[in-house]
Scaffold this motif. Sequence first.
Motif, PDB file in Angstrom:
ATOM      1  N   MET A  34      -0.632   3.589 -17.428  1.00  0.00           N
ATOM      2  CA  MET A  34      -0.168   4.972 -17.344  1.00  0.00           C
ATOM      3  C   MET A  34       0.152   5.452 -18.755  1.00  0.00           C
ATOM      4  O   MET A  34       0.457   4.644 -19.644  1.00  0.00           O
ATOM      5  N   GLY A  35       0.106   6.746 -18.938  1.00  0.00           N
ATOM      6  CA  GLY A  35       0.407   7.224 -20.279  1.00  0.00           C
ATOM      7  C   GLY A  35       0.515   8.729 -20.379  1.00  0.00           C
ATOM      8  O   GLY A  35       0.467   9.443 -19.372  1.00  0.00           O
ATOM      9  N   TRP A  36       0.653   9.161 -21.613  1.00  0.00           N
ATOM     10  CA  TRP A  36       0.879  10.567 -21.910  1.00  0.00           C
ATOM     11  C   TRP A  36      -0.086  11.045 -23.009  1.00  0.00           C
ATOM     12  O   TRP A  36      -0.334  10.330 -23.984  1.00  0.00           O
ATOM     13  N   PHE A  37      -0.556  12.256 -22.802  1.00  0.00           N
ATOM     14  CA  PHE A  37      -1.317  12.986 -23.805  1.00  0.00           C
ATOM     15  C   PHE A  37      -0.614  14.318 -24.044  1.00  0.00           C
ATOM     16  O   PHE A  37       0.247  14.706 -23.269  1.00  0.00           O
ATOM     17  N   ARG A  38      -1.002  14.991 -25.085  1.00  0.00           N
ATOM     18  CA  ARG A  38      -0.458  16.335 -25.318  1.00  0.00           C
ATOM     19  C   ARG A  38      -1.540  17.229 -25.918  1.00  0.00           C
ATOM     20  O   ARG A  38      -2.479  16.746 -26.545  1.00  0.00           O
TER      21      ARG A  38
END
Length: 123
Positions: A34-38
């Motif tokens: 799982m992770g985050w982008f912007r």
Amino acid sequence: QVQLVESGGGLVQAGGSLRLSCAASGRTFTYYSMGWFRQAPGKEREFVAGISWSGGTTYYTDSVKGRFTISRENAKNTVYLQMNSLKPEDTAVYYCAVQYGTWSAAPAAMDYWGKGTKVTVSS
């Protein structure tokens, strides 16, 4: 139907903190990283942080190392992003994403995406 729902965005002054959450539902997420982008206005979506299914391995883009911390609770299918010492250049819409297997940090490799939560850091 798989859903990823982000929360925790908002307006904060430079130097402040925010904690983003992303709750996943609709299937079993065993072995999913799982992770985050912007994505800032006028810019491409970029990788921010990722975490392995076990939580034992984390990944960060250089610009957030030492300021952001990613974590997850598998019992809740939830991933978090603790953001400290925020800077105006952190202003963006933050997206949660999941990927089966090892985290690759490539947007095209993600299996599911959330709709995003907006973070605005004022100077």
